[in-house]
Design a protein around this motif. Structure first.
Motif, PDB file in Angstrom:
ATOM      1  N   LEU A 149       0.630  -1.365   0.016  1.00 23.15           N
ATOM      2  CA  LEU A 149      -0.010   0.125  -0.022  1.00 23.15           C
ATOM      3  C   LEU A 149       0.912   1.124  -0.044  1.00 23.15           C
ATOM      4  N   VAL A 150       0.450   2.286  -0.251  1.00 21.42           N
ATOM      5  CA  VAL A 150       1.166   3.582  -0.310  1.00 21.42           C
ATOM      6  C   VAL A 150       0.309   4.628   0.408  1.00 21.42           C
ATOM      7  N   GLU A 151       0.619   5.157   1.566  1.00 26.84           N
ATOM      8  CA  GLU A 151      -0.154   5.892   2.169  1.00 26.84           C
ATOM      9  C   GLU A 151       0.348   7.502   1.566  1.00 26.84           C
ATOM     10  N   VAL A 152      -0.688   8.265   1.368  1.00 28.52           N
ATOM     11  CA  VAL A 152      -0.389   9.532   0.958  1.00 28.52           C
ATOM     12  C   VAL A 152      -0.890  10.714   1.941  1.00 28.52           C
ATOM     13  N   TRP A 153       0.298  11.473   2.241  1.00 32.60           N
ATOM     14  CA  TRP A 153       0.041  12.605   3.412  1.00 32.60           C
ATOM     15  C   TRP A 153       0.128  13.809   2.732  1.00 32.60           C
ATOM     16  N   THR A 154      -0.553  14.737   3.068  1.00 35.81           N
ATOM     17  CA  THR A 154      -1.114  16.093   2.384  1.00 35.81           C
ATOM     18  C   THR A 154      -0.651  17.176   3.446  1.00 35.81           C
ATOM     19  N   TRP A 155      -0.372  18.125   3.397  1.00 32.43           N
ATOM     20  CA  TRP A 155      -0.107  19.370   4.278  1.00 32.43           C
ATOM     21  C   TRP A 155      -1.379  20.018   4.442  1.00 32.43           C
ATOM     22  N   ASN A 156      -1.958  19.966   5.634  1.00 27.78           N
ATOM     23  CA  ASN A 156      -3.103  20.991   6.017  1.00 27.78           C
ATOM     24  C   ASN A 156      -2.377  22.275   6.543  1.00 27.78           C
ATOM     25  N   GLU A 157      -2.638  23.222   5.804  1.00 26.24           N
ATOM     26  CA  GLU A 157      -1.962  24.562   6.073  1.00 26.24           C
ATOM     27  C   GLU A 157      -2.655  25.224   7.535  1.00 26.24           C
ATOM     28  N   GLU A 158      -3.975  25.139   7.389  1.00 26.05           N
ATOM     29  CA  GLU A 158      -5.086  25.829   8.569  1.00 26.05           C
ATOM     30  C   GLU A 158      -4.472  25.090  10.015  1.00 26.05           C
ATOM     31  N   GLU A 159      -4.350  23.783   9.816  1.00 24.68           N
ATOM     32  CA  GLU A 159      -3.974  23.044  11.195  1.00 24.68           C
ATOM     33  C   GLU A 159      -2.416  23.093  11.379  1.00 24.68           C
ATOM     34  N   GLY A 160      -1.701  23.175  10.542  1.00 24.93           N
ATOM     35  CA  GLY A 160      -0.372  22.985  10.431  1.00 24.93           C
ATOM     36  C   GLY A 160       0.331  21.924  10.883  1.00 24.93           C
ATOM     37  N   ILE A 161      -0.608  20.733   9.963  1.00 22.26           N
ATOM     38  CA  ILE A 161      -0.081  19.270  10.278  1.00 22.26           C
ATOM     39  C   ILE A 161      -0.028  18.633   8.855  1.00 22.26           C
ATOM     40  N   TYR A 162       0.369  17.391   8.793  1.00 26.09           N
ATOM     41  CA  TYR A 162       0.095  16.443   7.857  1.00 26.09           C
ATOM     42  C   TYR A 162      -0.837  15.806   8.065  1.00 26.09           C
ATOM     43  N   GLU A 163      -1.743  15.461   7.185  1.00 24.49           N
ATOM     44  CA  GLU A 163      -3.010  14.376   7.085  1.00 24.49           C
ATOM     45  C   GLU A 163      -2.802  13.360   6.301  1.00 24.49           C
ATOM     46  N   CYS A 164      -3.003  12.154   6.532  1.00 19.42           N
ATOM     47  CA  CYS A 164      -3.351  11.041   5.528  1.00 19.42           C
ATOM     48  C   CYS A 164      -4.515  11.221   4.480  1.00 19.42           C
ATOM     49  N   ALA A 165      -4.321  11.295   3.320  1.00 20.86           N
ATOM     50  CA  ALA A 165      -5.286  11.646   2.587  1.00 20.86           C
ATOM     51  C   ALA A 165      -5.860  10.280   1.595  1.00 20.86           C
ATOM     52  N   TYR A 166      -4.941   9.235   1.427  1.00 18.04           N
ATOM     53  CA  TYR A 166      -5.512   8.294   0.666  1.00 18.04           C
ATOM     54  C   TYR A 166      -4.327   7.082   0.794  1.00 18.04           C
ATOM     55  N   ALA A 167      -4.955   5.938   0.943  1.00 11.38           N
ATOM     56  CA  ALA A 167      -4.139   4.615   0.804  1.00 11.38           C
ATOM     57  C   ALA A 167      -4.632   3.627  -0.350  1.00 11.38           C
ATOM     58  N   PRO A 168      -4.152   3.690  -1.305  1.00 14.54           N
ATOM     59  CA  PRO A 168      -4.672   3.105  -2.575  1.00 14.54           C
ATOM     60  C   PRO A 168      -4.965   1.534  -2.194  1.00 14.54           C
ATOM     61  N   MET A 169      -5.571   0.731  -3.302  1.00 19.47           N
ATOM     62  CA  MET A 169      -5.889  -0.689  -3.255  1.00 19.47           C
ATOM     63  C   MET A 169      -4.593  -1.249  -3.186  1.00 19.47           C
ATOM     64  N   PRO A 170      -4.350  -2.527  -2.466  1.00 21.52           N
ATOM     65  CA  PRO A 170      -3.129  -3.218  -2.695  1.00 21.52           C
ATOM     66  C   PRO A 170      -2.563  -3.727  -3.608  1.00 21.52           C
ATOM     67  N   ARG A 171      -1.441  -3.810  -3.850  1.00 23.42           N
ATOM     68  CA  ARG A 171      -0.732  -3.978  -5.173  1.00 23.42           C
ATOM     69  C   ARG A 171       0.349  -5.008  -4.970  1.00 23.42           C
ATOM     70  N   LYS A 172       0.452  -6.066  -5.878  1.00 23.97           N
ATOM     71  CA  LYS A 172       1.638  -7.006  -5.624  1.00 23.97           C
ATOM     72  C   LYS A 172       2.912  -6.519  -5.589  1.00 23.97           C
ATOM     73  N   GLU A 173       3.262  -5.447  -6.442  1.00 30.31           N
ATOM     74  CA  GLU A 173       4.703  -4.743  -6.278  1.00 30.31           C
ATOM     75  C   GLU A 173       4.585  -3.494  -5.731  1.00 30.31           C
ATOM     76  N   PRO A 174       5.761  -3.225  -4.953  1.00 30.65           N
ATOM     77  CA  PRO A 174       5.500  -1.716  -4.322  1.00 30.65           C
ATOM     78  C   PRO A 174       5.510  -0.985  -5.447  1.00 30.65           C
ATOM     79  N   GLU A 175       6.424  -0.749  -6.591  1.00 26.66           N
ATOM     80  CA  GLU A 175       6.444   0.035  -7.768  1.00 26.66           C
ATOM     81  C   GLU A 175       4.963   0.206  -8.355  1.00 26.66           C
ATOM     82  N   GLN A 176       4.106  -0.591  -8.184  1.00 23.44           N
ATOM     83  CA  GLN A 176       2.866  -0.822  -8.866  1.00 23.44           C
ATOM     84  C   GLN A 176       1.868   0.356  -7.757  1.00 23.44           C
ATOM     85  N   ALA A 177       2.193  -0.020  -6.601  1.00 23.58           N
ATOM     86  CA  ALA A 177       1.507   0.974  -5.650  1.00 23.58           C
ATOM     87  C   ALA A 177       2.021   2.155  -5.673  1.00 23.58           C
ATOM     88  N   ILE A 178       3.130   2.691  -5.692  1.00 20.57           N
ATOM     89  CA  ILE A 178       3.642   3.866  -6.006  1.00 20.57           C
ATOM     90  C   ILE A 178       3.096   4.683  -7.105  1.00 20.57           C
TER      91      ILE A 178
END
Length: 132
Positions: free
Chosen positions: A91-120
């Motif tokens: 899986l790959v977690e996607v974290w984005t910057w929330n300017e208002e809160e001043g923190i990173y937040e997890c936005a997305y974790a895609p469907m599982p893939r067999k290879e890490p390159e596919q997930a990325i």
């Protein structure tokens, strides 16, 4: 033999649309969806009017695309191993910057893939289509 992995033609086009214009040492995608093994500057062949060939686009490595997302858009991608039905997947977690809160937040974790390159690749595509 271990070799570098490059973004797909589709993701390369999205990167170009979103402003990716970095020097890529080795490869580029031509308009006929062929990966060419030349320096990026060759993909910028000049047309008769002196302008760049706009149909070609850079073929960055997955790592280079991830770094561009981090540096230019504060988007962090974290590949993670997981198990699905007793099998190793990625899986790959996607974290984005929330300017208002001043923190990173997890936005997305895609469907599982067999290879890490596919997930990325899936996470880069998601980020380009939905977060930029």
């Amino acid at each position: 033999m271990i070799k570098e992995d490059y973004v797909s033609f589709e993701v390369a086009k999205l990167l170009k649309e979103k402003g990716f214009d970095e020097y890529c040492l080795k490869n580029y995608w031509s308009s006929d969806k062929e990966l060419h093994d030349w320096k990026w500057e060759l993909s910028y062949k000049r047309n008769s009017d002196g302008n760049r060939n706009t149909k070609d686009c850079a073929a960055p490595t997955l790592q280079m695309a991830m770094k561009w997302l981090r540096k230019e858009h504060n988007i962090l991608l974290f590949p993670l191993p997981a198990q699905e039905n007793g099998k190793l997947v990625y899986l790959v977690e996607v974290w984005t910057w929330n300017e208002e809160e001043g923190i990173y937040e997890c936005a997305y974790a895609p469907m599982p893939r067999k290879e890490p390159e596919q997930a990325i690749e899936a996470a880069i595509k998601y980020s380009l289509e939905n977060l930029i």
